[in-house]
Design a protein around this motif. Structure first.
Motif, PDB file in Angstrom:
ATOM      1  N   GLU A   1       4.588 -10.814 -15.864  1.00 33.22           N
ATOM      2  CA  GLU A   1       5.610 -10.288 -16.411  1.00 33.22           C
ATOM      3  C   GLU A   1       6.800 -10.507 -15.917  1.00 33.22           C
ATOM      4  O   GLU A   1       8.155 -10.618 -16.377  1.00 33.22           O
ATOM      5  N   ASP A   2       6.854 -10.168 -14.225  1.00 29.40           N
ATOM      6  CA  ASP A   2       7.928 -10.548 -13.433  1.00 29.40           C
ATOM      7  C   ASP A   2       8.449 -11.862 -13.730  1.00 29.40           C
ATOM      8  O   ASP A   2       9.720 -12.172 -13.568  1.00 29.40           O
ATOM      9  N   GLN A   3       7.511 -12.804 -13.599  1.00 28.59           N
ATOM     10  CA  GLN A   3       8.024 -14.247 -13.686  1.00 28.59           C
ATOM     11  C   GLN A   3       8.552 -14.348 -14.951  1.00 28.59           C
ATOM     12  O   GLN A   3       9.740 -15.060 -15.046  1.00 28.59           O
ATOM     13  N   ALA A   4       8.166 -13.800 -16.067  1.00 26.42           N
ATOM     14  CA  ALA A   4       8.608 -14.086 -17.358  1.00 26.42           C
ATOM     15  C   ALA A   4      10.127 -13.520 -17.402  1.00 26.42           C
ATOM     16  O   ALA A   4      11.163 -13.934 -18.178  1.00 26.42           O
ATOM     17  N   LYS A   5      10.395 -12.156 -16.631  1.00 22.42           N
ATOM     18  CA  LYS A   5      11.774 -11.475 -16.921  1.00 22.42           C
ATOM     19  C   LYS A   5      12.689 -12.565 -15.950  1.00 22.42           C
ATOM     20  O   LYS A   5      13.897 -12.528 -16.461  1.00 22.42           O
TER      21      LYS A   5
ATOM     22  N   VAL B   1       2.895 -30.537  -0.647  1.00 23.17           N
ATOM     23  CA  VAL B   1       3.546 -29.892  -1.941  1.00 23.17           C
ATOM     24  C   VAL B   1       3.301 -28.360  -1.806  1.00 23.17           C
ATOM     25  O   VAL B   1       2.188 -27.727  -1.471  1.00 23.17           O
ATOM     26  N   ASP B   2       4.424 -27.862  -2.106  1.00 20.83           N
ATOM     27  CA  ASP B   2       4.751 -26.318  -2.039  1.00 20.83           C
ATOM     28  C   ASP B   2       4.512 -25.849  -3.405  1.00 20.83           C
ATOM     29  O   ASP B   2       5.493 -26.034  -4.078  1.00 20.83           O
ATOM     30  N   ASN B   3       3.479 -25.253  -3.893  1.00 23.33           N
ATOM     31  CA  ASN B   3       3.239 -25.032  -5.126  1.00 23.33           C
ATOM     32  C   ASN B   3       3.123 -23.313  -5.303  1.00 23.33           C
ATOM     33  O   ASN B   3       2.769 -22.661  -6.256  1.00 23.33           O
ATOM     34  N   SER B   4       3.718 -22.568  -4.378  1.00 21.72           N
ATOM     35  CA  SER B   4       3.543 -21.096  -4.431  1.00 21.72           C
ATOM     36  C   SER B   4       4.866 -20.585  -4.728  1.00 21.72           C
ATOM     37  O   SER B   4       4.806 -19.306  -4.909  1.00 21.72           O
ATOM     38  N   PHE B   5       5.737 -21.059  -5.373  1.00 22.72           N
ATOM     39  CA  PHE B   5       7.056 -20.560  -5.838  1.00 22.72           C
ATOM     40  C   PHE B   5       6.593 -20.086  -7.278  1.00 22.72           C
ATOM     41  O   PHE B   5       5.832 -20.508  -8.034  1.00 22.72           O
ATOM     42  N   ALA B   6       7.601 -19.236  -7.688  1.00 24.03           N
ATOM     43  CA  ALA B   6       7.287 -18.500  -9.020  1.00 24.03           C
ATOM     44  C   ALA B   6       7.982 -19.201 -10.285  1.00 24.03           C
ATOM     45  O   ALA B   6       7.589 -19.232 -11.447  1.00 24.03           O
TER      46      ALA B   6
ATOM     47  N   HIS C   1      19.192 -27.000  -6.547  1.00 19.38           N
ATOM     48  CA  HIS C   1      18.030 -26.447  -6.521  1.00 19.38           C
ATOM     49  C   HIS C   1      17.721 -25.192  -6.178  1.00 19.38           C
ATOM     50  O   HIS C   1      18.184 -25.097  -5.059  1.00 19.38           O
ATOM     51  N   VAL C   2      17.063 -24.323  -6.817  1.00 16.55           N
ATOM     52  CA  VAL C   2      16.795 -23.117  -6.493  1.00 16.55           C
ATOM     53  C   VAL C   2      15.292 -22.655  -6.836  1.00 16.55           C
ATOM     54  O   VAL C   2      14.698 -22.972  -8.014  1.00 16.55           O
ATOM     55  N   PHE C   3      14.576 -22.123  -5.731  1.00 16.88           N
ATOM     56  CA  PHE C   3      13.257 -21.902  -5.916  1.00 16.88           C
ATOM     57  C   PHE C   3      12.989 -20.484  -5.654  1.00 16.88           C
ATOM     58  O   PHE C   3      13.628 -19.985  -4.358  1.00 16.88           O
ATOM     59  N   PHE C   4      12.165 -19.887  -6.388  1.00 18.13           N
ATOM     60  CA  PHE C   4      12.102 -18.204  -6.333  1.00 18.13           C
ATOM     61  C   PHE C   4      10.724 -17.899  -6.045  1.00 18.13           C
ATOM     62  O   PHE C   4       9.789 -18.348  -6.630  1.00 18.13           O
ATOM     63  N   TRP C   5      10.641 -16.746  -5.055  1.00 12.94           N
ATOM     64  CA  TRP C   5       9.125 -16.304  -4.880  1.00 12.94           C
ATOM     65  C   TRP C   5       9.143 -14.836  -5.226  1.00 12.94           C
ATOM     66  O   TRP C   5      10.328 -14.202  -4.702  1.00 12.94           O
ATOM     67  N   LEU C   6       8.319 -14.510  -5.916  1.00 17.61           N
ATOM     68  CA  LEU C   6       8.399 -13.035  -6.466  1.00 17.61           C
ATOM     69  C   LEU C   6       7.973 -11.958  -5.515  1.00 17.61           C
ATOM     70  O   LEU C   6       7.149 -12.133  -4.518  1.00 17.61           O
ATOM     71  N   LYS C   7       8.477 -10.698  -5.632  1.00 11.03           N
ATOM     72  CA  LYS C   7       7.793  -9.646  -5.041  1.00 11.03           C
ATOM     73  C   LYS C   7       6.384  -9.523  -5.331  1.00 11.03           C
ATOM     74  O   LYS C   7       5.657  -9.211  -4.311  1.00 11.03           O
ATOM     75  N   ASN C   8       5.965  -9.500  -6.560  1.00 12.86           N
ATOM     76  CA  ASN C   8       4.914  -9.572  -7.051  1.00 12.86           C
ATOM     77  C   ASN C   8       4.433 -10.836  -7.503  1.00 12.86           C
ATOM     78  O   ASN C   8       4.602 -11.166  -8.877  1.00 12.86           O
ATOM     79  N   PRO C   9       4.073 -11.706  -6.613  1.00 13.31           N
ATOM     80  CA  PRO C   9       3.562 -13.002  -7.157  1.00 13.31           C
ATOM     81  C   PRO C   9       2.581 -13.385  -8.167  1.00 13.31           C
ATOM     82  O   PRO C   9       2.702 -14.278  -8.884  1.00 13.31           O
ATOM     83  N   ASP C  10       1.719 -12.310  -8.470  1.00 14.13           N
ATOM     84  CA  ASP C  10       0.782 -12.544  -9.489  1.00 14.13           C
ATOM     85  C   ASP C  10       1.292 -11.913 -10.833  1.00 14.13           C
ATOM     86  O   ASP C  10       0.772 -11.835 -11.817  1.00 14.13           O
ATOM     87  N   SER C  11       2.535 -11.200 -10.804  1.00 11.79           N
ATOM     88  CA  SER C  11       3.015 -10.687 -11.858  1.00 11.79           C
ATOM     89  C   SER C  11       3.511 -11.609 -13.067  1.00 11.79           C
ATOM     90  O   SER C  11       4.529 -12.067 -12.532  1.00 11.79           O
TER      91      SER C  11
ATOM     92  N   GLY D   1      16.242 -14.218 -17.101  1.00 16.05           N
ATOM     93  CA  GLY D   1      17.411 -14.251 -16.319  1.00 16.05           C
ATOM     94  C   GLY D   1      18.020 -15.483 -16.174  1.00 16.05           C
ATOM     95  O   GLY D   1      19.344 -15.585 -16.278  1.00 16.05           O
ATOM     96  N   LEU D   2      16.989 -16.450 -15.745  1.00 15.19           N
ATOM     97  CA  LEU D   2      17.804 -17.843 -15.551  1.00 15.19           C
ATOM     98  C   LEU D   2      18.261 -18.510 -16.618  1.00 15.19           C
ATOM     99  O   LEU D   2      19.150 -19.211 -16.383  1.00 15.19           O
TER     100      LEU D   2
END
Lengths: 137, 137
Positions: free
Chosen positions: B52-56, B87-92, B40-50, B60-61
């Motif tokens: 575009e970055d989430q889609a990129k 519940v942690d729903n803060s991951f991207a 299991h891997v969970f990712f948090w973005l540098k730009n959490p509201d982006s 990759g995944l």
């Protein structure tokens, strides 16, 4: 994926003799999207070194598979993979429950088997983290 | 499970009309133990509201499914389940990769598609948490 990047990936895979996996369908063959909603839960015990408490908790987790809206279940313990800074292997047990949709997960939360699980086993754990994820298309 | 506890579970389930699920095989029908090792891997973005970055990152995944030792893959984003303290729903984005064994996971770590993924996409994320779990019998 940018075409140049894809070519680099393909070149790398060819170098490793892995061309057979790079079919036109790619990773789509490997999805488990028939049950898109996954409910990951990680448990830390009050007595983290107690194998007895770990076994009791696992006994409780097994009961959750009898809830109708739970379509698949994976109950685990930390695997002996390489220790790396990003790997958290401090949990005592994990579960992944698979649902068709958010409604299925809501049914599970309210189901008597789930509430009995919390009532009968929650004294064992110190911390729980839940991540609910829905598959991306 | 203690017999008294089991009777209570059965009584509760009967009250909800869920007897059909309490077959002799129980939750064994629902295991996904053909691929017992889950990463299991969970990712948090540098730009959490982006978005575009989430889609990129998701782009990759998707490449990771082409690695031969990856038997199944689930890529997700936070589901719209009820907000609860645990519940942690803060991951991207999240991924679950399924392997036959620890060796398969080691092959994945060293594979060129995985190293290319880290090289090309790690600038997007701020934090990663990994949990490796092996199915209990």
């Amino acid at each position: 994926m940018k075409e140049q990047t894809r070519r680099n990936f393909v070149a790398g895979a060819v170098a490793l003799g892995a061309t057979a996996t790079l079919s036109a369908t790619g990773s789509d063959d490997k999805s488990v999207a028939s049950y898109p909603l996954v409910h990951h839960v990680f448990f830390w015990l009050k007595n983290p070194d107690s194998k007895e408490d770990q076994a009791k908790l696992i006994e409780g987790l097994r009961t959750l598979g009898d809830i109708p809206s739970v379509k698949e279940i994976h109950i685990g313990v930390p695997a002996s993979t390489e220790e790396r800074e990003v790997v958290d292997n401090s949990f005592a047990a994990s579960e992944i429950l698979y649902f068709e949709d958010v409604e299925g997960q809501n049914e599970y939360q309210a189901h008597s088997i789930h509430t009995a699980f919390v009532e009968n086993y929650s004294h064992l754990w110190d911390k729980v983290i839940v991540y609910d994820a829905i598959a991306v298309e």
